[in-house]
Each structure stands twice: as C-alpha cells, then as structure tokens.
Design a protein around this motif. Structure first.
Motif, mmCIF file in Angstrom:
data_model
loop_
_atom_site.group_PDB
_atom_site.id
_atom_site.type_symbol
_atom_site.label_atom_id
_atom_site.label_comp_id
_atom_site.label_asym_id
_atom_site.label_seq_id
_atom_site.Cartn_x
_atom_site.Cartn_y
_atom_site.Cartn_z
ATOM 1 N N SER A 57 0.873 -1.179 0.000
ATOM 2 C CA SER A 57 0.000 0.000 0.000
ATOM 3 C C SER A 57 0.902 1.219 0.000
ATOM 4 C CB SER A 57 -0.937 0.012 1.203
ATOM 5 O OG SER A 57 -0.230 0.237 2.397
ATOM 6 N N ARG A 58 0.517 2.201 -0.827
ATOM 7 C CA ARG A 58 1.356 3.399 -0.947
ATOM 8 C C ARG A 58 0.512 4.574 -1.412
ATOM 9 N NH1 ARG A 58 3.289 4.099 -6.224
ATOM 10 N NH2 ARG A 58 2.528 2.533 -7.666
ATOM 11 N N ALA A 59 1.027 5.757 -1.135
ATOM 12 C CA ALA A 59 0.334 6.991 -1.502
ATOM 13 C C ALA A 59 0.600 7.325 -2.966
ATOM 14 C CB ALA A 59 0.818 8.133 -0.620
ATOM 15 N N LYS A 60 -0.434 7.814 -3.641
ATOM 16 C CA LYS A 60 -0.303 8.307 -5.011
ATOM 17 C C LYS A 60 -0.846 9.732 -5.029
ATOM 18 C CE LYS A 60 -0.131 6.024 -8.489
ATOM 19 N NZ LYS A 60 0.709 5.472 -9.514
ATOM 20 N N THR A 61 -0.041 10.654 -5.543
ATOM 21 C CA THR A 61 -0.411 12.058 -5.595
ATOM 22 C C THR A 61 -1.353 12.303 -6.770
ATOM 23 O OG1 THR A 61 1.730 12.629 -4.656
ATOM 24 C CG2 THR A 61 0.498 14.410 -5.728
ATOM 25 N N GLY A 62 -2.400 13.076 -6.513
ATOM 26 C CA GLY A 62 -3.377 13.394 -7.554
ATOM 27 C C GLY A 62 -3.168 14.784 -8.113
ATOM 28 N N GLY A 63 -4.280 15.432 -8.454
ATOM 29 C CA GLY A 63 -4.227 16.767 -9.039
ATOM 30 C C GLY A 63 -3.790 16.714 -10.487
ATOM 31 N N VAL A 64 -3.536 17.875 -11.049
ATOM 32 C CA VAL A 64 -3.140 17.954 -12.452
ATOM 33 C C VAL A 64 -1.804 17.259 -12.666
ATOM 34 C CG1 VAL A 64 -2.529 19.519 -14.336
ATOM 35 C CG2 VAL A 64 -4.441 20.079 -12.829
ATOM 36 N N LYS A 65 -0.812 17.568 -11.810
ATOM 37 C CA LYS A 65 0.507 16.951 -11.962
ATOM 38 C C LYS A 65 0.433 15.432 -11.804
ATOM 39 C CE LYS A 65 3.671 20.663 -10.667
ATOM 40 N NZ LYS A 65 4.720 21.050 -9.720
ATOM 41 N N GLY A 66 -0.331 14.978 -10.818
ATOM 42 C CA GLY A 66 -0.476 13.536 -10.610
ATOM 43 C C GLY A 66 -1.150 12.859 -11.784
ATOM 44 N N GLY A 67 -2.177 13.494 -12.336
ATOM 45 C CA GLY A 67 -2.868 12.942 -13.488
ATOM 46 C C GLY A 67 -1.986 12.832 -14.720
ATOM 47 N N LEU A 68 -1.030 13.735 -14.849
ATOM 48 C CA LEU A 68 -0.103 13.723 -15.984
ATOM 49 C C LEU A 68 1.152 12.892 -15.714
ATOM 50 C CD1 LEU A 68 -0.319 17.491 -17.004
ATOM 51 C CD2 LEU A 68 -1.376 15.521 -18.159
ATOM 52 N N GLY A 69 1.279 12.377 -14.493
ATOM 53 C CA GLY A 69 2.467 11.598 -14.151
ATOM 54 C C GLY A 69 3.677 12.445 -13.828
ATOM 55 N N LEU A 70 3.461 13.720 -13.477
ATOM 56 C CA LEU A 70 4.575 14.628 -13.192
ATOM 57 C C LEU A 70 4.795 14.848 -11.702
ATOM 58 C CD1 LEU A 70 3.773 17.316 -15.910
ATOM 59 C CD2 LEU A 70 5.391 15.411 -16.053
ATOM 60 N N ALA A 71 3.851 14.422 -10.854
ATOM 61 C CA ALA A 71 3.966 14.655 -9.416
ATOM 62 C C ALA A 71 4.890 13.620 -8.780
ATOM 63 C CB ALA A 71 2.589 14.580 -8.764
ATOM 64 N N GLU A 72 5.460 14.003 -7.660
ATOM 65 C CA GLU A 72 6.292 13.077 -6.889
ATOM 66 C C GLU A 72 5.443 12.475 -5.781
ATOM 67 O OE1 GLU A 72 9.942 13.693 -3.909
ATOM 68 O OE2 GLU A 72 10.421 14.107 -6.008
ATOM 69 N N ASP A 73 5.362 11.134 -5.745
ATOM 70 C CA ASP A 73 4.604 10.458 -4.699
ATOM 71 C C ASP A 73 5.403 10.441 -3.404
ATOM 72 O OD1 ASP A 73 2.505 9.915 -6.433
ATOM 73 O OD2 ASP A 73 3.328 7.976 -7.022
ATOM 74 N N ARG A 74 4.679 10.356 -2.290
ATOM 75 C CA ARG A 74 5.330 10.320 -0.976
ATOM 76 C C ARG A 74 6.101 9.016 -0.803
ATOM 77 N NH1 ARG A 74 2.864 13.995 2.903
ATOM 78 N NH2 ARG A 74 3.635 12.543 4.443
ATOM 79 N N ALA A 75 7.032 9.010 0.138
ATOM 80 C CA ALA A 75 7.905 7.857 0.352
ATOM 81 C C ALA A 75 7.278 6.780 1.241
ATOM 82 C CB ALA A 75 9.229 8.321 0.983
ATOM 83 N N GLU A 76 6.182 7.091 1.921
ATOM 84 C CA GLU A 76 5.599 6.120 2.837
ATOM 85 C C GLU A 76 4.980 4.951 2.085
ATOM 86 O OE1 GLU A 76 4.565 9.355 2.880
ATOM 87 O OE2 GLU A 76 5.247 10.172 4.782
ATOM 88 N N ALA A 77 5.188 3.746 2.619
ATOM 89 C CA ALA A 77 4.585 2.542 2.052
ATOM 90 C C ALA A 77 4.502 1.489 3.150
ATOM 91 C CB ALA A 77 5.412 2.017 0.892
ATOM 92 N N SER A 78 3.624 0.547 2.939
ATOM 93 C CA SER A 78 3.472 -0.575 3.851
ATOM 94 C C SER A 78 3.468 -1.849 3.021
ATOM 95 C CB SER A 78 2.156 -0.432 4.626
ATOM 96 O OG SER A 78 1.959 -1.534 5.471
ATOM 97 N N ILE A 79 3.993 -2.933 3.574
ATOM 98 C CA ILE A 79 4.073 -4.186 2.827
ATOM 99 C C ILE A 79 3.676 -5.353 3.721
ATOM 100 C CG2 ILE A 79 6.524 -4.552 3.341
ATOM 101 C CD1 ILE A 79 6.757 -5.661 0.441
ATOM 102 N N ALA A 80 2.999 -6.320 3.128
ATOM 103 C CA ALA A 80 2.665 -7.575 3.797
ATOM 104 C C ALA A 80 2.800 -8.677 2.755
ATOM 105 C CB ALA A 80 1.252 -7.538 4.357
ATOM 106 N N CYS A 81 3.716 -9.603 2.969
ATOM 107 C CA CYS A 81 3.896 -10.728 2.051
ATOM 108 C C CYS A 81 3.387 -11.984 2.736
ATOM 109 C CB CYS A 81 5.366 -10.887 1.667
ATOM 110 S SG CYS A 81 6.041 -9.476 0.763
ATOM 111 N N ARG A 82 2.772 -12.872 1.947
ATOM 112 C CA ARG A 82 2.158 -14.071 2.492
ATOM 113 C C ARG A 82 2.476 -15.281 1.618
ATOM 114 N NH1 ARG A 82 2.082 -11.087 6.109
ATOM 115 N NH2 ARG A 82 0.283 -10.258 7.211
ATOM 116 N N GLN A 83 2.547 -16.427 2.279
ATOM 117 C CA GLN A 83 2.663 -17.684 1.566
ATOM 118 C C GLN A 83 1.272 -18.034 1.052
ATOM 119 O OE1 GLN A 83 4.344 -20.937 3.819
ATOM 120 N NE2 GLN A 83 4.137 -22.378 2.125
#
Length: 154
Positions: A57-83
C-alpha cells in the motif's frame, strides 16, 4: 550523440514496467482538478519464489501533476507478504535482490522491494523503501514469511 542522449532522457522519463496488480484504492484528499490523492493497494508475486505474494500500500499524488504523471509520490509505504501456496525457489536467491520497483516521480525517485533470506530461521524477509538519485528516505517497512510446509489438497 545528441539524439542518443535525448533518447536516453526520454527512456528515463517513461514509467518502469511492473508486474503489480491493483487490488483497490481509497481517496484521501479531494482535488477540484485531476484525480484525488489516494492510497493504492497492489499485489505482486515474487518472480523467483513460487508461492509468495506481496501486498503493497502506498500513496499516489493526484491533481493535475499527478494525473499527468509529473507529481512526486510520498515515500511512505506498507508491505505484507504471504505464503499463498507451496514455496519453491525458481532460481538461486541473492540477499538484497530487487523483486519490485516502480518510479514514484518523473525521473529521480523510485519505490523498491528487496528480498533477504534468513537461512538460520528459514524465513524470507521483504523490505520496501524509497530512494532518489541524490537523497533517499529512511522510511521503510518490513515483512517476513517463515517457510512452512503447504498442506496437500484432497
């Protein structure tokens, strides 16, 4: 020579191909123009370890820049791996080997998941972190999967 440099720069700007499947998302900040800021949940299978799926799970920045792929997403993320099945190694594992990578800004920032194998405890350990060309982030998350026998199905 200039054409080669220009082509190289263009290739750097393209998003990396990732084998992640979007599971779902929630909006966190309403934007009048462009997509909302959101948290995205994605799943990907470890390419060298059959029977392991990771959920990121991770943050994705929206707005005009986010929609165009120009925004920088935040560094926070969470991970859970499972068998999710019997664990089989498709190839030899290397500690710190990258199993997932996605660009989180136009050029300089990526989010990565790397794998370690704790032989003493027979456990796979996955670490998610973000880095930049100049300066990375100490924010990270870790998950571990003990390798256990998978019950046979009748």
């Amino acid at each position: 020579m200039r054409a080669a440099k220009g082509l190289g720069g263009l290739l750097l700007a393209l998003p990396l191909w990732v084998g992640a499947e979007e599971i779902g998302q929630v909006s966190t900040v309403f934007k009048w123009v462009g997509p909302n800021d959101r948290i995205v949940v994605e799943a990907f299978d470890d390419p060298k370890v059959d029977g392991v799926t990771c959920y990121l799970s991770r943050a994705k920045t929206g707005g005009v820049k986010g929609g165009l792929g120009l925004a920088e997403d935040r560094a926070e993320a969470s991970i859970a791996c499972r068998q999710v099945g019997p664990i089989r190694f498709a190839a030899e594992l290397k500690d710190g080997e990258e199993v997932f990578k996605e660009r989180t800004s136009l050029v300089f920032k990526t989010m990565q998941v790397v794998r370690f194998f704790d032989r003493k405890r027979n456990t796979l350990v996955y670490l998610v972190y973000s880095d930049r060309v100049i300066e990375g982030s100490p924010q990270n998350a870790v998950t571990a999967i003990p390798i256990l026998p998978w019950p046979a199905r009748p």
